[in-house]
Motif scaffolding. Structure first.
Motif, PDB file in Angstrom:
ATOM      1  N   ALA A   1       1.038  -1.615  -0.391  1.00 33.32           N
ATOM      2  CA  ALA A   1      -0.374  -0.126   0.304  1.00 33.32           C
ATOM      3  C   ALA A   1       0.794   1.001  -0.346  1.00 33.32           C
ATOM      4  N   ARG A   2       2.203   1.484   1.177  1.00 30.75           N
ATOM      5  CA  ARG A   2       2.631   2.401   0.942  1.00 30.75           C
ATOM      6  C   ARG A   2       3.496   2.435  -0.700  1.00 30.75           C
ATOM      7  N   ARG A   3       4.076   1.588  -1.341  1.00 27.11           N
ATOM      8  CA  ARG A   3       4.747   1.622  -2.660  1.00 27.11           C
ATOM      9  C   ARG A   3       3.342   2.307  -2.964  1.00 27.11           C
ATOM     10  N   ALA A   4       2.129   1.857  -3.536  1.00 29.88           N
ATOM     11  CA  ALA A   4       1.203   2.064  -4.162  1.00 29.88           C
ATOM     12  C   ALA A   4       1.846   3.528  -4.560  1.00 29.88           C
ATOM     13  N   ILE A   5       0.881   4.390  -2.965  1.00 30.13           N
ATOM     14  CA  ILE A   5       0.729   5.908  -2.921  1.00 30.13           C
ATOM     15  C   ILE A   5       2.092   6.753  -3.018  1.00 30.13           C
ATOM     16  N   ALA A   6       3.378   5.930  -2.712  1.00 34.61           N
ATOM     17  CA  ALA A   6       4.406   6.503  -3.479  1.00 34.61           C
ATOM     18  C   ALA A   6       4.452   6.541  -4.527  1.00 34.61           C
ATOM     19  N   ASP A   7       4.186   5.830  -5.754  1.00 40.27           N
ATOM     20  CA  ASP A   7       3.918   5.894  -6.879  1.00 40.27           C
ATOM     21  C   ASP A   7       3.212   6.568  -7.581  1.00 40.27           C
ATOM     22  N   ALA A   8       2.046   6.203  -7.025  1.00 43.70           N
ATOM     23  CA  ALA A   8       1.652   7.981  -7.389  1.00 43.70           C
ATOM     24  C   ALA A   8       1.407   9.232  -7.204  1.00 43.70           C
ATOM     25  N   GLY A   9       2.400   9.138  -6.268  1.00 41.70           N
ATOM     26  CA  GLY A   9       3.973  10.889  -6.321  1.00 41.70           C
ATOM     27  C   GLY A   9       3.042  11.378  -4.993  1.00 41.70           C
ATOM     28  N   LEU A  10       1.859  10.850  -4.104  1.00 44.85           N
ATOM     29  CA  LEU A  10       1.398  11.250  -3.128  1.00 44.85           C
ATOM     30  C   LEU A  10       2.523  10.597  -1.552  1.00 44.85           C
ATOM     31  N   GLU A  11       1.848  11.581  -0.895  1.00 35.12           N
ATOM     32  CA  GLU A  11       2.503  11.860   0.272  1.00 35.12           C
ATOM     33  C   GLU A  11       1.458  10.729   1.915  1.00 35.12           C
ATOM     34  N   LEU A  12       2.166   9.562   2.299  1.00 36.97           N
ATOM     35  CA  LEU A  12       0.920   8.755   3.246  1.00 36.97           C
ATOM     36  C   LEU A  12      -0.643   9.571   4.003  1.00 36.97           C
ATOM     37  N   GLY A  13      -0.138  10.722   4.253  1.00 33.24           N
ATOM     38  CA  GLY A  13      -0.889  11.275   4.808  1.00 33.24           C
ATOM     39  C   GLY A  13      -1.923  12.592   3.887  1.00 33.24           C
ATOM     40  N   GLU A  14      -1.607  12.513   2.689  1.00 30.70           N
ATOM     41  CA  GLU A  14      -2.817  12.242   1.329  1.00 30.70           C
ATOM     42  C   GLU A  14      -3.749  11.693   1.429  1.00 30.70           C
ATOM     43  N   VAL A  15      -3.572  10.824   1.738  1.00 28.09           N
ATOM     44  CA  VAL A  15      -4.902   9.604   1.682  1.00 28.09           C
ATOM     45  C   VAL A  15      -5.620   9.977   2.527  1.00 28.09           C
ATOM     46  N   ASP A  16      -6.982   9.911   2.439  1.00 32.09           N
ATOM     47  CA  ASP A  16      -7.881   9.972   2.652  1.00 32.09           C
ATOM     48  C   ASP A  16      -9.033   8.627   3.245  1.00 32.09           C
TER      49      ASP A  16
END
Length: 390
Positions: free
Chosen positions: A27-42
């Motif tokens: 999950a963390r790798r997918a978020i980074a792949d999108a160019g997002l920070e963890l805290g941006e996922v809501d």
């Protein structure tokens, strides 16, 4: 609506890490792949069914991973968390995520699926007494998913004069493509038609290779609005339509008559094409579900890629060879038979990678509209993806 990034774990018989740890990492790798920070996922959605008929304990974070468990352990602070329960696990959970973003419940949403292969016999069952409707079927051997799919497969073979030699084309194609994918369980392990035909039968006419192999594996995707996705790292892949199957007729447990599958499939297809505003003749990347090989034939016919009763002929003579310019690449991502029991994830992942232009050496010259199917045509769902917004 669009997919903005993804990650896929290695697909292994038994992973070195617990399923929960594997899911959080993916999950963390997918978020980074999108160019997002963890805290941006809501937002977080998932389908967490543990698909075994065996006597196994279902434990969150160990044998399954729910959206709630992920929300607790990911390190984000989502304002929308939901798990799907119903027909078509992957497509159904994805629909939850689509609607959450569309209505503003979440801006950047994580969708994931985590699959586990328990130690010991996957469908081993210690039950000594059967009650309820299964008391009329289980004692005679009609129990579990193999018997469930063997019945309509037998109906198809007898009704349309098909044979297992025709099914060999499906397995060879799935394993050929899976053998090219580094994260696949079958990486560098293609299958020949003769190997398929020589395999022992498990529930006649279903043999070992007609079934996807149980594995540990996780895939994750980031969903957001089309407008937001355009500002992120990768080219968006747009979600253009979807459909879930209608409730099935009441039968004995695990009874899937061929007529039910095809009638229900026709209705699923009608809803799908109506939702997306396209038809089968416009799709150049159909990824058909293949948890059991006969489902490829059923989906081909239900979606209108060939006439009813003709799929066993259609798959032969290179008609589904993804290496041929005129082939219909129904298993170009390897599917479940070429990757492992990841449910509808290989189909969804192939649509995303190809339509985003991220398939690397496997990139197809033309990939504009894809369809990813999951489960059976009458007991699952399908999603249409596009490289450009409609």
């Amino acid at each position: 609506m669009a997919i903005a990034g993804c990650a896929q774990s290695a697909i292994q018989r038994h992973a070195d890490s617990p399923l929960g740890a594997l899911a959080v990492d993916t999950a963390r790798r997918a978020i980074a792949d999108a160019g997002l920070e963890l805290g941006e996922v809501d937002g977080i959605v998932a389908a967490s069914m543990f698909p075994t008929a065996g006597s196994h304990t279902v434990e969150d974070g160990i044998s399954t991973v729910t959206a709630a468990w992920m929300a607790e352990h990911l390190g984000a602070a989502p304002r929308y968390v939901a798990g799907f329960q119903g027909v078509g696990q992957v497509s159904g959970a994805l629909t939850l995520g689509i609607n959450a973003v569309a209505c503003g419940a979440a801006d950047y949403l994580l969708f994931f699926r985590a699959l586990h292969n328990p130690r010991g016999s996957y469908h081993g069952n210690s039950t000594r007494e059967i009650t309820g409707p299964q008391q009329w079927t289980a004692p005679t051997g009609y129990f579990g998913p193999l018997a469930m799919i063997a019945l309509p497969y037998t109906e198809y073979l007898q009704r349309y004069g098909a044979d297992r030699e025709a099914m060999a084309a499906v397995l060879v194609e799935a394993r050929k493509n899976g053998a090219r994918i580094p994260w696949s369980h079958w990486y560098r392990k293609p299958l020949t038609a003769q190997q398929y035909l020589d395999a022992p039968l498990l529930a006649d006419p279903v043999c070992r290779y007609d079934c996807d192999i149980p594995v540990d594996g996780v895939a994750a995707f980031v969903l957001t609005s089309a407008d937001r996705a355009r500002d992120l790292r990768h080219r968006p892949v747009y979600i253009s339509g979807y459909a879930q199957s209608s409730p099935v007729p009441h039968r004995l447990p695990l009874h899937w008559p061929l007529d039910d599958i095809m009638r229900g499939g026709a209705e699923t297809a009608r809803r799908l094409w109506e939702s997306a505003g396209v038809g089968p003749d416009e799709v150049d990347l159909p990824q058909l579900y293949d948890g059991f090989s006969p489902l490829v034939w059923f989906w081909l016919e239900a979606l209108g890629f060939c006439p009813v009763g003709e799929a066993h002929r259609f798959v032969q003579d290179g008609r589904i060879d993804s290496d041929r310019p005129d082939g219909l690449p129904v298993l170009s991502g390897g599917g479940a038979l070429g990757n492992g029991r990841m449910h509808g994830i290989p189909q969804m992942l192939e649509c995303y990678l190809q339509l985003a232009g991220r398939a690397g050496a496997r990139q197809r010259a033309k990939a504009t509209i894809g369809v990813a199917c999951q489960s059976s045509p009458h007991y699952g769902g399908a999603v249409v993806y596009s490289a450009e917004p409609f």
